[in-house]
Design a protein around this motif. Sequence first.
Motif, PDB file in Angstrom:
ATOM      1  N   ARG A  40      53.510 -29.398 -71.085  1.00 35.13           N
ATOM      2  CA  ARG A  40      52.368 -28.481 -71.243  1.00 35.13           C
ATOM      3  C   ARG A  40      52.320 -27.917 -72.662  1.00 35.13           C
ATOM      4  O   ARG A  40      51.237 -27.759 -73.237  1.00 35.13           O
ATOM      5  N   GLN A  41      53.491 -27.611 -73.223  1.00 38.17           N
ATOM      6  CA  GLN A  41      53.527 -27.100 -74.599  1.00 38.17           C
ATOM      7  C   GLN A  41      53.013 -28.160 -75.573  1.00 38.17           C
ATOM      8  O   GLN A  41      52.256 -27.854 -76.497  1.00 38.17           O
ATOM      9  N   LEU A  42      53.425 -29.411 -75.371  1.00 35.20           N
ATOM     10  CA  LEU A  42      52.946 -30.490 -76.239  1.00 35.20           C
ATOM     11  C   LEU A  42      51.453 -30.731 -76.049  1.00 35.20           C
ATOM     12  O   LEU A  42      50.730 -30.958 -77.023  1.00 35.20           O
ATOM     13  N   ASP A  43      50.981 -30.660 -74.813  1.00 33.91           N
ATOM     14  CA  ASP A  43      49.547 -30.800 -74.556  1.00 33.91           C
ATOM     15  C   ASP A  43      48.770 -29.685 -75.243  1.00 33.91           C
ATOM     16  O   ASP A  43      47.707 -29.927 -75.819  1.00 33.91           O
ATOM     17  N   ASP A  44      49.295 -28.465 -75.173  1.00 31.59           N
ATOM     18  CA  ASP A  44      48.644 -27.324 -75.826  1.00 31.59           C
ATOM     19  C   ASP A  44      48.574 -27.555 -77.333  1.00 31.59           C
ATOM     20  O   ASP A  44      47.548 -27.302 -77.958  1.00 31.59           O
ATOM     21  N   PHE A  45      49.649 -28.047 -77.917  1.00 28.28           N
ATOM     22  CA  PHE A  45      49.647 -28.342 -79.348  1.00 28.28           C
ATOM     23  C   PHE A  45      48.565 -29.371 -79.674  1.00 28.28           C
ATOM     24  O   PHE A  45      47.815 -29.206 -80.637  1.00 28.28           O
ATOM     25  N   CYS A  46      48.492 -30.424 -78.881  1.00 30.88           N
ATOM     26  CA  CYS A  46      47.481 -31.465 -79.123  1.00 30.88           C
ATOM     27  C   CYS A  46      46.073 -30.887 -79.068  1.00 30.88           C
ATOM     28  O   CYS A  46      45.233 -31.202 -79.923  1.00 30.88           O
ATOM     29  N   LYS A  47      45.805 -30.035 -78.090  1.00 31.67           N
ATOM     30  CA  LYS A  47      44.483 -29.410 -77.975  1.00 31.67           C
ATOM     31  C   LYS A  47      44.193 -28.523 -79.177  1.00 31.67           C
ATOM     32  O   LYS A  47      43.098 -28.558 -79.736  1.00 31.67           O
ATOM     33  N   ARG A  48      45.156 -27.724 -79.574  1.00 35.16           N
ATOM     34  CA  ARG A  48      44.975 -26.828 -80.726  1.00 35.16           C
ATOM     35  C   ARG A  48      44.713 -27.602 -82.009  1.00 35.16           C
ATOM     36  O   ARG A  48      43.948 -27.173 -82.863  1.00 35.16           O
ATOM     37  N   GLU A  49      45.381 -28.741 -82.139  1.00 34.28           N
ATOM     38  CA  GLU A  49      45.270 -29.547 -83.353  1.00 34.28           C
ATOM     39  C   GLU A  49      44.132 -30.559 -83.292  1.00 34.28           C
ATOM     40  O   GLU A  49      43.786 -31.155 -84.302  1.00 34.28           O
ATOM     41  N   GLY A  50      43.586 -30.788 -82.100  1.00 38.93           N
ATOM     42  CA  GLY A  50      42.534 -31.785 -81.947  1.00 38.93           C
ATOM     43  C   GLY A  50      43.053 -33.207 -82.137  1.00 38.93           C
ATOM     44  O   GLY A  50      42.359 -34.055 -82.710  1.00 38.93           O
ATOM     45  N   VAL A  51      44.273 -33.452 -81.669  1.00 38.81           N
ATOM     46  CA  VAL A  51      44.880 -34.779 -81.781  1.00 38.81           C
ATOM     47  C   VAL A  51      45.324 -35.242 -80.401  1.00 38.81           C
ATOM     48  O   VAL A  51      45.433 -34.446 -79.470  1.00 38.81           O
ATOM     49  N   THR A  52      45.595 -36.527 -80.300  1.00 40.35           N
ATOM     50  CA  THR A  52      46.112 -37.077 -79.051  1.00 40.35           C
ATOM     51  C   THR A  52      47.618 -37.261 -79.170  1.00 40.35           C
ATOM     52  O   THR A  52      48.167 -37.302 -80.272  1.00 40.35           O
ATOM     53  N   ALA A  53      48.252 -37.410 -78.017  1.00 39.13           N
ATOM     54  CA  ALA A  53      49.688 -37.693 -78.012  1.00 39.13           C
ATOM     55  C   ALA A  53      49.961 -39.010 -78.733  1.00 39.13           C
ATOM     56  O   ALA A  53      50.963 -39.148 -79.431  1.00 39.13           O
ATOM     57  N   ARG A  54      49.060 -39.967 -78.591  1.00 35.72           N
ATOM     58  CA  ARG A  54      49.219 -41.258 -79.269  1.00 35.72           C
ATOM     59  C   ARG A  54      49.215 -41.081 -80.782  1.00 35.72           C
ATOM     60  O   ARG A  54      49.999 -41.724 -81.483  1.00 35.72           O
ATOM     61  N   GLU A  55      48.365 -40.209 -81.295  1.00 41.29           N
ATOM     62  CA  GLU A  55      48.332 -39.953 -82.739  1.00 41.29           C
ATOM     63  C   GLU A  55      49.642 -39.328 -83.218  1.00 41.29           C
ATOM     64  O   GLU A  55      50.138 -39.669 -84.293  1.00 41.29           O
TER      65      GLU A  55
END
Length: 135
Positions: free
Chosen positions: A77-92
């Motif tokens: 969830r923390q990593l997902d939150d970071f991705c949302k905040r940054e506008g990036v995907t986990a793949r990126e």
Amino acid sequence: ATRWRDLLAMDSMFEQVESPLLQRLFRYLTCDEVSRDLEAFMAANCSSFCGELSDIVGEQDLDRFDLYKEYTGLLERQLDDFCKREGVTAREIYQEAESACRPNGDGRPSMAYILLDMLLAATDYRMFTVNLSTF
């Protein structure tokens, strides 16, 4: 402070990471908000891991494994939150990490590699049990 924050809370190490995205990821994972969530989880559950070291590295009961799944869910969830905040995907992030983890010209591992290795170690079940038993 927990081992989690101690492991990654060295800003000078982050500055050695060439990728600005990964620098922001490491800073996010050690920010007060994330640290508080992880520390609260550990404080609430460390009593389940009291005992001899052999008790935490040997055969485990399902309750402990359920706590581990809850812990890894918190990290996700923390990593997902970071991705949302940054506008990036986990793949990126993965692609950036793969590029940043190539050895330096002198054959030594990059700082990104070292920090990502520490992050991955925090998701290992055995390390999880050791961390909670020593919290």
